[in-house]
Design an enzyme around this catalytic site. Structure first.
Site, PDB file in Angstrom:
ATOM      1  N   LEU A   1       0.816  -1.209   0.000  1.00 24.11           N
ATOM      2  CA  LEU A   1       0.000   0.000   0.000  1.00 24.11           C
ATOM      3  C   LEU A   1       0.854   1.265   0.000  1.00 24.11           C
ATOM      4  O   LEU A   1       1.706   1.455   0.872  1.00 24.11           O
ATOM      5  CB  LEU A   1      -0.934   0.003   1.222  1.00 24.11           C
ATOM      6  CG  LEU A   1      -1.920   1.165   1.316  1.00 24.11           C
ATOM      7  CD1 LEU A   1      -2.885   1.151   0.137  1.00 24.11           C
ATOM      8  CD2 LEU A   1      -2.683   1.112   2.635  1.00 24.11           C
ATOM      9  N   ASP A   2       0.623   2.134  -0.996  1.00 25.90           N
ATOM     10  CA  ASP A   2       1.281   3.436  -1.115  1.00 25.90           C
ATOM     11  C   ASP A   2       2.802   3.346  -1.171  1.00 25.90           C
ATOM     12  O   ASP A   2       3.498   4.279  -0.751  1.00 25.90           O
ATOM     13  CB  ASP A   2       0.852   4.363   0.037  1.00 25.90           C
ATOM     14  CG  ASP A   2      -0.605   4.768  -0.055  1.00 25.90           C
ATOM     15  OD1 ASP A   2      -1.138   4.786  -1.178  1.00 25.90           O
ATOM     16  OD2 ASP A   2      -1.217   5.036   0.994  1.00 25.90           O
ATOM     17  N   GLU A   3       3.333   2.265  -1.691  1.00 31.04           N
ATOM     18  CA  GLU A   3       4.792   2.121  -1.793  1.00 31.04           C
ATOM     19  C   GLU A   3       5.236   1.819  -3.225  1.00 31.04           C
ATOM     20  O   GLU A   3       6.346   1.351  -3.452  1.00 31.04           O
ATOM     21  CB  GLU A   3       5.289   1.041  -0.831  1.00 31.04           C
ATOM     22  CG  GLU A   3       5.101   1.406   0.635  1.00 31.04           C
ATOM     23  CD  GLU A   3       5.817   0.443   1.585  1.00 31.04           C
ATOM     24  OE1 GLU A   3       6.633  -0.353   1.103  1.00 31.04           O
ATOM     25  OE2 GLU A   3       5.541   0.519   2.790  1.00 31.04           O
TER      26      GLU A   3
END
Length: 284
Positions: free
Chosen positions: A227-229
């Site tokens: 997530l969000d990486e």
């Protein structure tokens, strides 16, 4: 006159540029743009080339086959060849926030984005009016923890029906499922308030305000299972100070989100982004 874009990455070796440019000459192409980068730490070569093909009897299919057999195999290249005249089809995923959606559709209507938008998918009905204003089909696909499998199935069916090339999350407030990510690897673009991973959660600007930050930012990145990486495409910042309220933070933040997401869409649609080792090489 056909226009093509060629993207290449492989182990850095002698003679790559000369071999590729000689190939373009052989297929009667005129190079209009060429840029390259070498990751010295990893010894990886990247190149982006644009060319105009002057002989209409030479097909893209024959060029692809010839390039693979005579160059790509020898250099062990990962590569893509695109017809610049074929406009990519982009799906928009939205929830209830409308600022990014209005901005994208406004730019699209003004001819600023070289994309086609066949549909908008949302887990809420709230933004259907905006889609109707721009005459774009809107599909309400409920998506909760209780119906994720069915929601994912509907999303994928719609994306395949409309032959979508890439997806933009215009403040879509749901986690994308692994199956969808695998179908569109490095082809799902998200916008994230603030710089990753600072100030996560539902009210990031309130958190930033309480912390007394001096700059706020926005980050656009590709979606991965983490997530969000995912690989970062574009970022920007603006200054804030003690005289700014939380509402000021939110307004400035929304402006950044609009701008950064639009830039990322434009870069992706124009084939200017190459992903490698969870990073990007961006040819501006």
């Amino acid at each position: 006159m056909q226009k093509i874009t060629l993207l290449i990455h492989c182990e850095d070796q002698k003679g790559i540029i000369a071999t590729v440019t000689n190939f373009i000459v052989k297929v009667e192409g005129n190079i209009t743009y060429l840029d390259q980068h070498v990751d010295l730490e990893r010894n990886v070569f990247f190149m982006r080339l644009e060319s105009e093909l002057t002989n209409p009897s030479i097909t893209l299919a024959s060029i692809r086959a010839d390039f693979q057999q005579t160059i790509a195999t020898d250099f062990n290249m990962s590569w893509d060849l695109y017809n610049k005249e074929v406009v990519p089809k982009m799906a928009l995923f939205v929830s209830k926030y409308n600022h990014c959606l209005y901005d994208i559709l406004g730019r699209y209507s003004a001819g600023e984005l070289n994309v086609e938008i066949p549909l908008i998918i949302s887990n809420h009905i709230d933004l259907k009016l905006i889609a109707d204003q721009f005459n774009i089909p809107f599909f309400h696909v409920p998506f909760t923890k209780d119906n994720k499998a069915e929601g994912e199935k509907q999303q994928i069916e719609l994306l395949q029906k409309y032959e979508i090339n890439f997806i933009v999350l215009a403040r879509y407030m749901q986690i994308i499922t692994p199956d969808l990510i695998s179908l569109y690897e490095n082809k799902i673009i998200n916008i994230h308030h603030s710089f990753l991973p600072a100030f996560p959660g539902a009210k990031p600007y309130h958190s930033a305000f309480k912390r007394g930050v001096k700059i706020i930012g926005a980050t656009s990145h590709y979606v991965t299972a983490e997530l969000d990486e995912g690989p970062i495409i574009e970022q920007d910042i603006t200054r804030v100070s003690h005289i700014n309220s939380v509402d000021d933070f939110i307004m400035k933040g929304k402006d950044l989100e609009r701008i950064v997401l639009a830039r990322a869409i434009k870069l992706h649609a124009e084939r200017k982004v190459m992903v490698y080792s969870n990073k990007t090489v961006v040819f501006y």
